[in-house]
Scaffold this active site. Structure first.
Site, short mmCIF file in Angstrom:
data_model
loop_
_atom_site.label_atom_id
_atom_site.label_comp_id
_atom_site.label_asym_id
_atom_site.label_seq_id
_atom_site.Cartn_x
_atom_site.Cartn_y
_atom_site.Cartn_z
N ASP A 67 3.38 -4.08 12.29
CA ASP A 67 3.18 -2.75 11.70
C ASP A 67 1.92 -2.07 12.23
OD1 ASP A 67 1.37 -4.44 10.42
OD2 ASP A 67 2.33 -4.29 8.45
N ASN A 138 1.28 -6.58 -3.75
CA ASN A 138 2.47 -6.08 -4.47
C ASN A 138 3.76 -6.66 -3.88
OD1 ASN A 138 2.56 -4.79 -2.04
ND2 ASN A 138 2.74 -2.71 -2.85
N HIS A 140 4.53 -6.89 -0.66
CA HIS A 140 5.04 -6.32 0.58
C HIS A 140 4.89 -7.30 1.74
CE1 HIS A 140 0.97 -4.17 1.61
NE2 HIS A 140 1.06 -5.24 2.33
N GLU A 145 7.34 -1.87 1.32
CA GLU A 145 6.82 -1.77 -0.04
C GLU A 145 7.94 -1.99 -1.07
OE1 GLU A 145 3.69 -1.72 -0.36
OE2 GLU A 145 2.68 0.04 0.44
#
Ligand code: GLP
Length: 250
Positions: A67, A138, A140, A145
């Site tokens: 990413d 979270n 991810h 996400e």
């Protein structure tokens, strides 16, 4: 799934670096998927040491990063391109043309074709042999996400407020979007290696490895991968039941 529990971050990094080195040494044209973040920093240092000691030759290695923020210039200190250049790419004998990091400078109208091309290059390289992952607070993976569709490939995504707060001292200054491999791109890798350390990762790890498989917790999809190795330190493993019994088996 194989779960390896090591005492501390240093041993997690050593264990990860050895698995990566083994992959490189045993394949003719190894293809690696690479993460950024704090977790893999020491692993990269160890790989550089292995290279300097003549243990690992990167000349036939191809890399694809997971990413990159968008938009961002390649020499912005916050960019993953810069992170990778400093920690690995300029430190070992990787061939320039075999290095791939999603380009945070692509014009917005070019993003669709650009992402398709990124995926095509992965396929043309023969697919990723070993993809290394960290995990976000979270759940991810990459920048996929909560709520992500499990059929996604490389694309532009919006970052959650939680991720901006976790990754930036001043979220107001942060890029609000990112280019990321999708869940399907990640799950298509032949082998996955998930790394986590520290007590702040113990709940995310428990949810990912033992919780329900749900798009609300993207890393839970990893339970479906046929060849997943997880390396944790004792802090990150502490919410997993019977961690010792699971440290060297399926
Ligand atoms: C970022 C990256 C993820 C990474 C995560 C965890 O958001 N996009 O790929 O796994 O952070 O980072 P850290 O290793 O710093 O905890």
């Amino acid at each position: 799934m194989k779960i390896i529990v090591e005492p501390k971050y240093e041993e997690v990094s050593k264990s990860a670096a050895r698995i990566i080195a083994r992959e490189i040494i045993s394949k003719t044209d190894p293809v690696l998927g690479l993460p950024t973040g704090d977790t893999p920093k020491r692993t990269y240092e160890l790989l550089v040491e292995y290279y300097r000691d003549g243990l690992v030759d990167f000349s036939s290695v191809t890399t694809f990063n997971l990413d990159e923020y968008y938009p961002i210039s390649k020499d912005d200190p916050k960019s993953f391109a810069r992170y990778m250049e400093d920690r690995l790419f300029t430190q070992v004998n990787l061939a320039r043309e075999r290095i791939h990091v999603p380009d945070g400078t692509v014009a917005e109208e070019e993003i669709g074709p650009y992402c398709k091309k990124y995926e095509r290059k992965i396929s043309e390289s023969g697919g990723i042999n070993l993809l290394i992952l960290g995990i976000g607070h979270n759940g991810h993976i990459g920048f996929n996400e909560p709520g992500v569709n499990f059929g996604t490939r490389t694309r532009l995504v919006e970052l959650s407020q939680e991720t901006l707060e976790a990754n930036f001292e001043d979220p107001a200054e942060a890029p609000k979007r990112a280019l990321t491999m999708g869940i399907k791109s990640i799950m298509s890798a032949k082998k996955l290696l998930l790394l986590a350390d520290g007590k702040q990762k113990s709940t995310p790890i428990k949810k990912s490895l033992t919780g329900p498989i749900t798009t609300d917790w993207p890393a839970s999809v990893l339970q479906l991968h046929p060849d997943l190795t997880v390396i944790l330190d004792e802090d990150a493993a502490r919410e997993l039941e019977d961690q010792r019994g699971r440290s060297d088996g399926d």
